[in-house]
Motif scaffolding. Structure first.
Motif, mmCIF file in Angstrom:
data_model
loop_
_atom_site.group_PDB
_atom_site.id
_atom_site.type_symbol
_atom_site.label_atom_id
_atom_site.label_comp_id
_atom_site.label_asym_id
_atom_site.label_seq_id
_atom_site.Cartn_x
_atom_site.Cartn_y
_atom_site.Cartn_z
ATOM 1 N N VAL A 159 0.816 -1.219 0.000
ATOM 2 C CA VAL A 159 0.000 0.000 0.000
ATOM 3 C C VAL A 159 0.851 1.272 0.000
ATOM 4 O O VAL A 159 0.321 2.368 0.143
ATOM 5 C CB VAL A 159 -0.957 0.022 1.220
ATOM 6 C CG1 VAL A 159 -1.898 -1.176 1.175
ATOM 7 C CG2 VAL A 159 -0.185 0.068 2.536
ATOM 8 N N ASP A 161 2.450 3.097 -2.277
ATOM 9 C CA ASP A 161 2.115 4.144 -3.251
ATOM 10 C C ASP A 161 0.801 4.834 -2.904
ATOM 11 O O ASP A 161 0.676 6.060 -3.036
ATOM 12 C CB ASP A 161 2.038 3.561 -4.659
ATOM 13 C CG ASP A 161 3.404 3.163 -5.205
ATOM 14 O OD1 ASP A 161 4.394 3.836 -4.866
ATOM 15 O OD2 ASP A 161 3.481 2.173 -5.961
ATOM 16 N N ASP A 162 -0.197 4.067 -2.466
ATOM 17 C CA ASP A 162 -1.483 4.647 -2.097
ATOM 18 C C ASP A 162 -1.351 5.586 -0.899
ATOM 19 O O ASP A 162 -1.952 6.658 -0.854
ATOM 20 C CB ASP A 162 -2.495 3.545 -1.774
ATOM 21 C CG ASP A 162 -3.063 2.866 -3.007
ATOM 22 O OD1 ASP A 162 -2.926 3.432 -4.115
ATOM 23 O OD2 ASP A 162 -3.651 1.780 -2.869
ATOM 24 N N VAL A 163 -0.569 5.168 0.075
ATOM 25 C CA VAL A 163 -0.375 6.000 1.261
ATOM 26 C C VAL A 163 0.291 7.317 0.888
ATOM 27 O O VAL A 163 -0.106 8.394 1.354
ATOM 28 C CB VAL A 163 0.446 5.245 2.320
ATOM 29 C CG1 VAL A 163 0.879 6.189 3.440
ATOM 30 C CG2 VAL A 163 -0.359 4.078 2.892
ATOM 31 N N SER A 165 0.046 8.878 -1.906
ATOM 32 C CA SER A 165 -0.935 9.720 -2.595
ATOM 33 C C SER A 165 -1.863 10.413 -1.602
ATOM 34 O O SER A 165 -2.252 11.573 -1.803
ATOM 35 C CB SER A 165 -1.740 8.889 -3.602
ATOM 36 O OG SER A 165 -2.653 8.012 -2.948
ATOM 37 N N VAL A 166 -2.206 9.719 -0.507
ATOM 38 C CA VAL A 166 -3.052 10.320 0.520
ATOM 39 C C VAL A 166 -2.349 11.506 1.166
ATOM 40 O O VAL A 166 -2.912 12.606 1.283
ATOM 41 C CB VAL A 166 -3.433 9.278 1.594
ATOM 42 C CG1 VAL A 166 -4.008 9.965 2.838
ATOM 43 C CG2 VAL A 166 -4.440 8.288 1.042
ATOM 44 N N PHE A 266 -8.591 9.106 1.800
ATOM 45 C CA PHE A 266 -8.584 7.677 2.100
ATOM 46 C C PHE A 266 -9.696 6.949 1.344
ATOM 47 O O PHE A 266 -9.520 5.800 0.927
ATOM 48 C CB PHE A 266 -8.695 7.438 3.604
ATOM 49 C CG PHE A 266 -7.381 7.568 4.330
ATOM 50 C CD1 PHE A 266 -6.440 6.549 4.290
ATOM 51 C CD2 PHE A 266 -7.067 8.719 5.032
ATOM 52 C CE1 PHE A 266 -5.214 6.660 4.941
ATOM 53 C CE2 PHE A 266 -5.851 8.852 5.697
ATOM 54 C CZ PHE A 266 -4.923 7.822 5.650
ATOM 55 N N SER A 268 -10.555 7.603 -1.577
ATOM 56 C CA SER A 268 -10.071 7.455 -2.953
ATOM 57 C C SER A 268 -9.199 6.227 -3.140
ATOM 58 O O SER A 268 -9.037 5.745 -4.265
ATOM 59 C CB SER A 268 -9.281 8.713 -3.365
ATOM 60 O OG SER A 268 -8.024 8.775 -2.710
ATOM 61 N N ILE A 269 -8.620 5.711 -2.054
ATOM 62 C CA ILE A 269 -7.813 4.484 -2.162
ATOM 63 C C ILE A 269 -8.562 3.286 -1.577
ATOM 64 O O ILE A 269 -7.982 2.208 -1.423
ATOM 65 C CB ILE A 269 -6.437 4.647 -1.491
ATOM 66 C CG1 ILE A 269 -6.566 4.847 0.020
ATOM 67 C CG2 ILE A 269 -5.651 5.787 -2.134
ATOM 68 C CD1 ILE A 269 -5.235 4.753 0.778
ATOM 69 N N TRP A 271 -9.914 2.884 1.531
ATOM 70 C CA TRP A 271 -9.741 2.601 2.952
ATOM 71 C C TRP A 271 -10.952 3.069 3.757
ATOM 72 O O TRP A 271 -11.630 4.038 3.383
ATOM 73 C CB TRP A 271 -8.481 3.283 3.485
ATOM 74 C CG TRP A 271 -7.202 2.595 3.103
ATOM 75 C CD1 TRP A 271 -6.928 1.965 1.928
ATOM 76 C CD2 TRP A 271 -6.024 2.495 3.891
ATOM 77 N NE1 TRP A 271 -5.648 1.461 1.931
ATOM 78 C CE2 TRP A 271 -5.065 1.779 3.126
ATOM 79 C CE3 TRP A 271 -5.663 2.934 5.150
ATOM 80 C CZ2 TRP A 271 -3.790 1.489 3.586
ATOM 81 C CZ3 TRP A 271 -4.395 2.659 5.626
ATOM 82 C CH2 TRP A 271 -3.462 1.939 4.850
ATOM 83 N N GLN A 288 -7.140 -0.436 5.548
ATOM 84 C CA GLN A 288 -7.466 -0.975 4.231
ATOM 85 C C GLN A 288 -8.755 -1.799 4.251
ATOM 86 O O GLN A 288 -9.560 -1.707 3.321
ATOM 87 C CB GLN A 288 -6.310 -1.832 3.703
ATOM 88 C CG GLN A 288 -6.512 -2.311 2.276
ATOM 89 C CD GLN A 288 -5.433 -3.278 1.827
ATOM 90 O OE1 GLN A 288 -5.128 -4.257 2.504
ATOM 91 N NE2 GLN A 288 -4.827 -2.993 0.676
#
Length: 291
Positions: A159, A161-163, A165-166, A266, A268-269, A271, A288
């Motif tokens: 996760v 990359d997602d984190v 982006s947040v 969050f 958007s990913i 979570w 997640q």
């Protein structure tokens, strides 16, 4: 705390200077309207770097922070105390653990967890993940002092990359974060102080009030500004001195609400947010799997 001594030493080298919850028991403070609540009087400006003393909205970090031990309740948590006046509208300047950025842009890096970070983290062999499943992040964040800082975080590699982006979204919106660093094993063993405000992810421990592994133990959950966004279940508030922030009708910087930049980022990913739970509220907590 041992961490405090280590952090101070590091700073000298790097810088100069989670139906409806019953909620907490009613207290006089919560019966007042926001206009009747006396905000803490700002004290002397805290300037952790070479900047002009213009941050009049920041309160000076009290010397007793992280030092006043609370007696324990039968459930093992600290006894809930009224929020100290200085922390009722908590706006403390960030102490730089890592060198701050040289510009106002968002910066980040993703790497293996360095040995020295592993050594001071809560990682140990019995954890439900291996080091190879984790990643070490450095990310720029915006402080209550209206300055950019460099934070660190251990997350599940899947996760990372997602984190990033947040937190890029949070930085762009100037959402304030007081402190972002790795939770140490010593901090897990410390007695309750009730005033922590550490934004973090990986922490090898059971879920709060449970026996199964927390999503934090997998690096798949993140807590943001815990003091501003406490865990509330019945008469339990965590951190224990954050009772003033159980009042979500009194809006202050650093708090998280439905539909704001934090919950939207969050969402958007994919979570989930602990502020949407029914049996209790964990306003700081994102994960997640939504647990």
């Amino acid at each position: 705390m041992p961490l405090r001594s280590w952090a101070v030493a590091t700073l000298v080298a790097l810088t100069a200077c989670s139906g409806t919850s019953a909620g907490p028991a009613p207290v006089a403070e919560r019966d007042r309207t926001p206009s009747q609540r006396a905000e803490p009087t700002p004290t002397a400006t805290h300037t952790p770097r070479f900047i002009p003393p213009i941050n009049h909205w920041v309160t000076k970090r009290p010397t007793w922070l992280g030092h006043r031990v609370l007696p324990k309740r039968p459930d093992g948590f600290g006894v809930i105390r009224p929020t100290p006046p200085l922390l009722r509208n908590r706006r403390l300047a960030t102490m730089d653990l890592l060198p701050p950025p040289n510009d106002k842009k968002f910066h980040y890096s993703i790497s293996k967890v360095p040995a020295e970070v592993v050594a001071r983290s809560s990682f140990r062999k019995k954890c439900p993940v291996t080091l190879d499943e984790l990643a070490y992040l450095n990310m720029t964040f915006w402080g209550f002092d209206h300055l950019s800082h460099t934070g660190e975080m251990i997350v599940n590699r899947s996760v990372a990359d997602d984190v990033v982006s947040v937190f890029q979204s949070l930085f762009a919106a100037h959402f304030p974060i007081e402190e972002m660093r790795v939770v140490t094993l010593q901090e897990q063993r410390d007695p309750p102080y009730g005033d922590t405000n550490l934004t973090s992810s990986f922490e090898c421990r059971p879920a709060t009030g449970g026996s199964n592994w927390s999503e934090h133990a997998y690096g798949l959950a993140i807590d943001i500004n815990p003091f501003h966004n406490p865990y509330v279940r019945g008469d339990l508030v965590l951190p224990e001195r954050a009772l003033a922030y159980a009042d979500r009708g009194w809006v202050r910087p650093g708090m998280i609400f439905e539909g704001d930049v934090v919950t939207n980022a969050f969402d958007s990913i994919g979570w989930g947010w602990g502020g949407r739970w029914n049996s209790l509220k964990d306003y700081m907590h994102f994960s997640q799997n939504g647990r």
